[in-house]
Scaffold this motif. Structure first.
Motif, mmCIF file in Angstrom:
data_model
loop_
_atom_site.group_PDB
_atom_site.id
_atom_site.type_symbol
_atom_site.label_atom_id
_atom_site.label_comp_id
_atom_site.label_asym_id
_atom_site.label_seq_id
_atom_site.Cartn_x
_atom_site.Cartn_y
_atom_site.Cartn_z
ATOM 1 N N ARG A 95 53.066 8.639 9.283
ATOM 2 C CA ARG A 95 52.227 9.908 8.911
ATOM 3 C C ARG A 95 52.046 10.487 10.202
ATOM 4 O O ARG A 95 51.684 9.637 11.181
ATOM 5 C CB ARG A 95 51.088 9.403 8.212
ATOM 6 N N THR B 255 50.458 16.123 3.066
ATOM 7 C CA THR B 255 49.339 14.942 2.649
ATOM 8 C C THR B 255 48.149 15.743 2.442
ATOM 9 O O THR B 255 47.089 15.313 2.135
ATOM 10 C CB THR B 255 49.180 14.055 4.001
ATOM 11 N N ASP C 154 53.588 13.492 5.916
ATOM 12 C CA ASP C 154 54.308 12.056 6.009
ATOM 13 C C ASP C 154 55.698 12.522 6.252
ATOM 14 O O ASP C 154 56.451 13.494 5.912
ATOM 15 C CB ASP C 154 54.449 11.452 4.553
#
Length: 146
Positions: A9, A41, A139
């Motif tokens: 991430r 995200t 991500d």
């Protein structure tokens, strides 16, 4: 030939000059990128682009590469999370995409039989930038062969 992967991430939202993440060649080996995946995200849309670098700038935290097979030798290429100083970006965009305003919306790019060549040398690499608008935390993963 061994296959490797790195993912995570992003720790920053990126910009038009600061990559969300990157992969660079090694001092003693090069690679062929086979696939890159990027996924939102947040519930805010973003645009991303894949570009080539010829100098590192200041890379963020090193990522941990992993071989697909047990006992794979250590990777020559190295992945990094975000950047704090702009790398030298070559002209031209290799790929660009809009990622929707939904958690999990994303894109997967593949690079065919020959792959996307990561040249020998620690300043040679690729990364994901934000060509326009506001970046977001994503991500991501990169798969490559050496």
């Amino acid at each position: 030939m061994a296959r490797y992967s790195v993912g995570g991430r992003s720790t920053g939202a990126g910009s038009s000059t600061l990559p969300l993440f990157s992969l660079y060649g090694g001092a003693s080996g090069a690679g062929k990128i086979r696939e890159i995946g990027v996924f939102n995200t947040t519930a805010v849309a973003l645009a991303i682009s894949l570009q080539r670098f010829t100098a590192t700038g200041t890379q963020g935290a090193a990522l941990t590469e992993i071989g697909y097979e047990p006992d794979t030798p250590v990777s020559n290429c190295q992945g990094f999370n975000t950047h704090t100083v702009t790398p030298t970006i070559t002209a031209g965009v290799i790929r660009q995409a809009s990622i929707g305003a939904a958690i999990g919306a994303g894109v997967i790019w593949t690079f065919g039989d020959t792959g996307l060549i990561v040249k020998l040398g620690t300043g040679n690499g690729y990364g994901i930038l934000i060509p326009a608008g506001t970046g977001q935390i994503v991500d991501f993963y990169i798969d490559w062969d050496e």
